[in-house]
Design a protein around this motif. Structure first.
Motif, mmCIF file in Angstrom:
data_model
loop_
_atom_site.group_PDB
_atom_site.id
_atom_site.type_symbol
_atom_site.label_atom_id
_atom_site.label_comp_id
_atom_site.label_asym_id
_atom_site.label_seq_id
_atom_site.Cartn_x
_atom_site.Cartn_y
_atom_site.Cartn_z
ATOM 1 N N GLY A 1 0.520 13.410 2.983
ATOM 2 C CA GLY A 1 1.132 12.992 4.252
ATOM 3 C C GLY A 1 0.435 11.438 4.174
ATOM 4 O O GLY A 1 -0.439 11.004 3.740
ATOM 5 N N TRP A 2 1.149 10.796 5.250
ATOM 6 C CA TRP A 2 0.859 9.463 5.692
ATOM 7 C C TRP A 2 0.625 9.323 7.378
ATOM 8 O O TRP A 2 1.422 9.641 7.913
ATOM 9 C CB TRP A 2 1.899 8.451 5.206
ATOM 10 N N LEU B 1 0.957 -1.088 0.076
ATOM 11 C CA LEU B 1 0.109 -0.249 -0.116
ATOM 12 C C LEU B 1 0.957 1.268 0.039
ATOM 13 O O LEU B 1 0.453 2.180 -0.712
ATOM 14 C CB LEU B 1 -1.176 0.189 1.245
ATOM 15 N N ARG B 2 1.797 1.460 0.889
ATOM 16 C CA ARG B 2 2.649 2.692 0.949
ATOM 17 C C ARG B 2 3.180 3.009 -0.290
ATOM 18 O O ARG B 2 3.179 4.063 -0.790
ATOM 19 C CB ARG B 2 3.612 2.372 2.110
ATOM 20 N N PRO B 3 4.175 2.179 -1.152
ATOM 21 C CA PRO B 3 4.432 2.625 -2.379
ATOM 22 C C PRO B 3 3.568 2.969 -3.280
ATOM 23 O O PRO B 3 3.662 4.113 -4.193
ATOM 24 C CB PRO B 3 5.537 1.569 -2.618
ATOM 25 N N ALA B 4 2.611 2.130 -3.402
ATOM 26 C CA ALA B 4 1.400 2.370 -4.588
ATOM 27 C C ALA B 4 0.782 3.779 -4.283
ATOM 28 O O ALA B 4 0.589 4.464 -5.236
ATOM 29 C CB ALA B 4 0.459 1.222 -4.355
ATOM 30 N N LEU B 5 0.385 3.939 -2.961
ATOM 31 C CA LEU B 5 -0.401 5.218 -2.675
ATOM 32 C C LEU B 5 0.338 6.408 -2.803
ATOM 33 O O LEU B 5 -0.125 7.398 -3.180
ATOM 34 C CB LEU B 5 -1.093 5.207 -1.379
ATOM 35 N N ALA B 6 1.684 6.187 -2.327
ATOM 36 C CA ALA B 6 2.685 7.330 -2.572
ATOM 37 C C ALA B 6 2.869 7.771 -3.945
ATOM 38 O O ALA B 6 3.019 8.964 -4.233
ATOM 39 C CB ALA B 6 3.919 6.943 -1.678
ATOM 40 N N GLY C 1 -3.632 20.017 4.251
ATOM 41 C CA GLY C 1 -3.375 19.361 3.115
ATOM 42 C C GLY C 1 -3.947 18.093 3.007
ATOM 43 O O GLY C 1 -4.948 17.651 3.570
ATOM 44 N N GLU C 2 -3.268 17.116 2.105
ATOM 45 C CA GLU C 2 -4.043 15.781 1.914
ATOM 46 C C GLU C 2 -3.249 14.738 2.744
ATOM 47 O O GLU C 2 -2.088 14.952 3.027
ATOM 48 C CB GLU C 2 -3.717 15.487 0.408
ATOM 49 N N ARG D 1 -8.812 15.314 2.520
ATOM 50 C CA ARG D 1 -8.292 16.671 1.947
ATOM 51 C C ARG D 1 -8.850 17.583 2.884
ATOM 52 O O ARG D 1 -10.090 17.870 3.008
ATOM 53 C CB ARG D 1 -8.892 16.723 0.517
ATOM 54 N N GLU D 2 -7.860 18.485 3.526
ATOM 55 C CA GLU D 2 -8.411 19.366 4.332
ATOM 56 C C GLU D 2 -9.390 18.739 5.427
ATOM 57 O O GLU D 2 -10.488 19.430 5.817
ATOM 58 C CB GLU D 2 -9.106 20.513 3.915
ATOM 59 N N ASN D 3 -9.012 17.855 5.882
ATOM 60 C CA ASN D 3 -9.805 17.002 7.180
ATOM 61 C C ASN D 3 -11.199 16.621 6.623
ATOM 62 O O ASN D 3 -11.968 16.247 7.647
ATOM 63 C CB ASN D 3 -9.904 18.021 8.393
ATOM 64 N N ARG D 4 -11.371 16.531 5.440
ATOM 65 C CA ARG D 4 -12.482 15.867 4.972
ATOM 66 C C ARG D 4 -12.223 14.690 3.926
ATOM 67 O O ARG D 4 -11.364 14.879 3.093
ATOM 68 C CB ARG D 4 -13.463 16.859 4.297
ATOM 69 N N PRO D 5 -12.836 13.455 4.178
ATOM 70 C CA PRO D 5 -12.687 12.272 3.435
ATOM 71 C C PRO D 5 -13.117 12.679 1.948
ATOM 72 O O PRO D 5 -14.056 13.096 1.625
ATOM 73 C CB PRO D 5 -13.463 11.249 4.207
ATOM 74 N N VAL D 6 -12.326 12.521 0.927
ATOM 75 C CA VAL D 6 -12.446 12.617 -0.475
ATOM 76 C C VAL D 6 -12.953 11.469 -1.264
ATOM 77 O O VAL D 6 -13.714 11.225 -1.856
ATOM 78 C CB VAL D 6 -11.071 13.240 -1.103
#
Length: 272
Positions: free
Chosen positions: A75-76, A63-68, A89-90, A118-123
């Motif tokens: 951020g993570w 997951l980490r490399p794919a989503l990055a 931010g995201e 994104r800005e504390n809202r799930p997108v």
């Protein structure tokens, strides 16, 4: 570029991002499924934590490399038990093995989730159940889906005819929260038709989004176990609040997701 064109570009980009996120989550789910079967023995807390970490590491390696790569600037969130607001931010909020303890006990109730905030809202969010092959997705403003089929919450309007559910937010919970959980279960046993109690929260929330159960509540909780379901339920037409019916944020001390027809009644029961 006009505001309309900007909005369209963002929506198209996010829709493609959702599709790519789903591929990554399914791939991680396949890796965890390969590890599933026999009960994993442990005799101490240290042994338990190592077994949980082994599952997490297996999924995170994918997951980490794919989503990055999909969103390099995002951020993570390192700790899946973290709560509260995120910095601007995201951010990727990921639970690599939601219901990890169930996986270790050869129980089927576990999933892999990834949510972009994104800005504390799930997108967007993806919840994949590797044992059934089901993938739940939601995109802000575009609805919630199960394997491409639209989801809608139930039309129930009577809490007395409702199946409701709750979950334990984390092990070693504060005693005050534990007692509040017990009181709420008792209240719901008196007011609802059936009360289900199990972990993890996300699997109850996908059932609310799909109209299979009518309400879910939890005291305390983390971003990773509530944000995916919050977006799924909202996009499926449900209502999200804290247990008293006030607007919910990741800083809230309680959470309620329900079909609109029973939300007020459920909040009233939980407020007693």
């Amino acid at each position: 570029m006009s505001e309309t064109l900007q909005t369209t570009a963002i929506e198209t980009s996010d829709a493609d991002l959702l599709s790519q996120t789903a591929i990554a989550v399914r791939t991680a789910g396949s890796a965890l499924r390969a590890r599933f079967g026999e009960v994993t023995p442990y005799q101490t807390r240290d042994e338990l934590m190592r077994a949980l970490a082994a599952n997490d590491d297996t999924a995170l390696a994918i997951l980490r490399p794919a989503l990055a790569a999909l969103r390099p600037q995002a951020g993570w969130v390192e700790d899946e038990l973290d709560g509260g607001a995120l910095p601007p931010g995201e951010w990727w909020v990921v639970d690599p093995a939601e219901g990890n303890v169930n996986h270790l006990h050869a129980l089927p109730e576990w999933a892999v989730t990834a949510t972009l905030v994104r800005e504390n809202r799930p997108v967007l969010t993806v919840v994949h159940l590797p044992l059934t092959g089901e993938t739940y997705t939601a995109l802000t403003g575009a609805g919630a889906h199960l394997d491409g089929r639209p989801l809608r919450v139930s039309r129930t309007t009577d809490l007395g005819l409702s199946i409701v559910a709750t979950s334990q937010a984390r092990p070693d919970e504060d005693e005050t929260v534990v007692r509040r959980v017990g009181s709420a279960i008792t209240a719901m046993l008196l007011d609802a038709l059936v009360v289900r109690t199990s972990v993890p929260a996300t699997l109850h929330l996908v059932n609310v989004a799909a109209g299979r159960i009518d309400a879910f509540w939890q005291f305390a909780g983390a971003r990773a176990d509530l944000l995916p379901g919050a977006l799924l339920v909202t996009e499926a037409g449900g209502r999200i609040s804290d247990a008293e019916g006030r607007p919910w944020t990741p800083q809230s001390s309680s959470f309620l997701a329900a079909a609109p027809g029973v939300h007020t009644e459920a909040a009233s029961t939980l407020s007693r």
